[in-house]
Design an enzyme around this catalytic site. Structure first.
Site, PDB file in Angstrom:
ATOM      1  N   CYS A  80       0.837  -1.199   0.000  1.00 24.06           N
ATOM      2  CA  CYS A  80       0.000   0.000   0.000  1.00 24.06           C
ATOM      3  C   CYS A  80       0.878   1.258   0.000  1.00 24.06           C
ATOM      4  O   CYS A  80       1.602   1.503  -0.956  1.00 24.06           O
ATOM      5  CB  CYS A  80      -0.995  -0.026   1.156  1.00 24.06           C
ATOM      6  N   HIS A 186      -3.749  -5.008   0.160  1.00 28.89           N
ATOM      7  CA  HIS A 186      -3.294  -5.487   1.465  1.00 28.89           C
ATOM      8  C   HIS A 186      -3.356  -7.019   1.525  1.00 28.89           C
ATOM      9  O   HIS A 186      -4.409  -7.579   1.816  1.00 28.89           O
ATOM     10  CB  HIS A 186      -4.174  -4.900   2.577  1.00 28.89           C
ATOM     11  N   GLU A 188      -2.276  -8.829   3.813  1.00 28.30           N
ATOM     12  CA  GLU A 188      -2.551  -9.232   5.202  1.00 28.30           C
ATOM     13  C   GLU A 188      -4.042  -9.182   5.537  1.00 28.30           C
ATOM     14  O   GLU A 188      -4.457  -9.669   6.594  1.00 28.30           O
ATOM     15  CB  GLU A 188      -1.752  -8.359   6.174  1.00 28.30           C
TER      16      GLU A 188
END
Length: 204
Positions: A80, A186, A188
Site C-alpha cells: 500500500c 493489502h 494481510e
C-alpha cells in the site's frame, strides 16, 4: 526471517499474524540499528506519502534501507503506502520518494459520482504469473485482494508491472524491479490470496 519495518504507519500485527499462520519467522524492527543484519524486508504503510517520507527521513531510516535494498539487493515488499514510497514522487505532497523504481504516484480523479475515492474493498487482481510473487496463482480462480487507497502508482516503464486492477481506470496494483516488489492492495487482509502471496515472498 522476514523483518517488518515499523516506522509508525502500518498494519504490523496483521502482517505478522499472517506470517505466523504460514509458520514463517518474522520480526518487527523499530530502529535503523535493528536493520543491520536483516535478510528480507516488508515495508508496510497506511496514510500520507509526505508524512511517511518525513518519518523515514527524520528517524534515520534512509541510509540503511538504501544499503540493504540497492547495494545488497535483499528482497523487499512494499504494501500500500509502502509501495508508493518506493516511487520517485507523489501528488500527495512535494517531497521525493525512495526512488527505487521509476514511477510517480497519482490521485484517482473521476468525473462520475458513482466512482468513490478512496477505492475501498475487494477487487479483482490480474497477475502476471511469471513473477515469483505470483507463482502458482494461475491455479487459482477469481483472484481478489482487499484495497484501501486514493492514490495509485504510475510506472514509467510498463515492463515492471506484475499485476493490474481496474477501478474506473486500469492501474498497476503490483510491480517488480529486480529485488524490489510492491503491491497496492493489502495481502494481510486478503485471506487465502494474501497467504499465498506472502508464502511466495518468503520463498524468494
Amino acid at each position: 526471517m522476514i523483518s517488518i519495518v515499523n516506522y509508525g504507519m502500518g498494519n504490523l500485527g496483521s502482517i505478522q499474524n499472517m506470517l505466523k499462520k504460514l509458520n514463517i519467522q518474522s520480526q518487527i524492527i523499530s530502529s535503523p540499528e535493528e536493520c543491520q543484519d536483516v535478510q528480507k524486508l516488508i515495508l508496510p504503510g497506511v496514510g500520507h506519502f509526505e508524512e511517511g517520507m518525513r518519518v523515514l527521513t527524520e528517524n534515520g531510516w534512509l541510509p540503511i534501507l538504501n544499503q540493504k535494498v540497492i547495494v545488497e539487493q535483499i528482497p523487499v515488499l512494499g504494501i500500500c503506502l509502502g509501495m508508493q514510497l518506493m516511487a520517485k514522487s507523489s501528488e500527495e505532497g512535494s517531497c521525493n520518494g525512495l526512488n527505487w523504481i521509476d514511477a510517480n504516484v497519482k490521485r484517482f480523479k473521476f468525473e462520475e459520482q458513482s466512482m468513490k475515492v478512496p477505492h475501498m474493498g475487494w477487487n479483482e487482481v490480474l497477475p502476471k504469473c511469471s513473477s515469483p510473487l505470483f507463482e502458482d496463482f494461475d491455479k487459482l480462480e477469481d483472484i481478489r485482494f482487499y484495497h484501501v487507497h486514493s492514490y495509485y502508482v504510475e510506472l514509467n516503464n510498463p515492463e515492471f508491472e506484475i499485476a493490474k486492477t481496474v477501478y474506473g481506470i486500469p492501474f498497476t496494483s503490483g510491480f517488480q524491479k529486480n529485488n524490489v516488489y510492491g503491491v497496492q492492495f493489502h495481502p494481510e487482509k486478503s485471506h487465502k490470496f494474501g497467504l499465498k502471496m506472502l508464502s511466495n515472498f518468503a520463498k524468494i
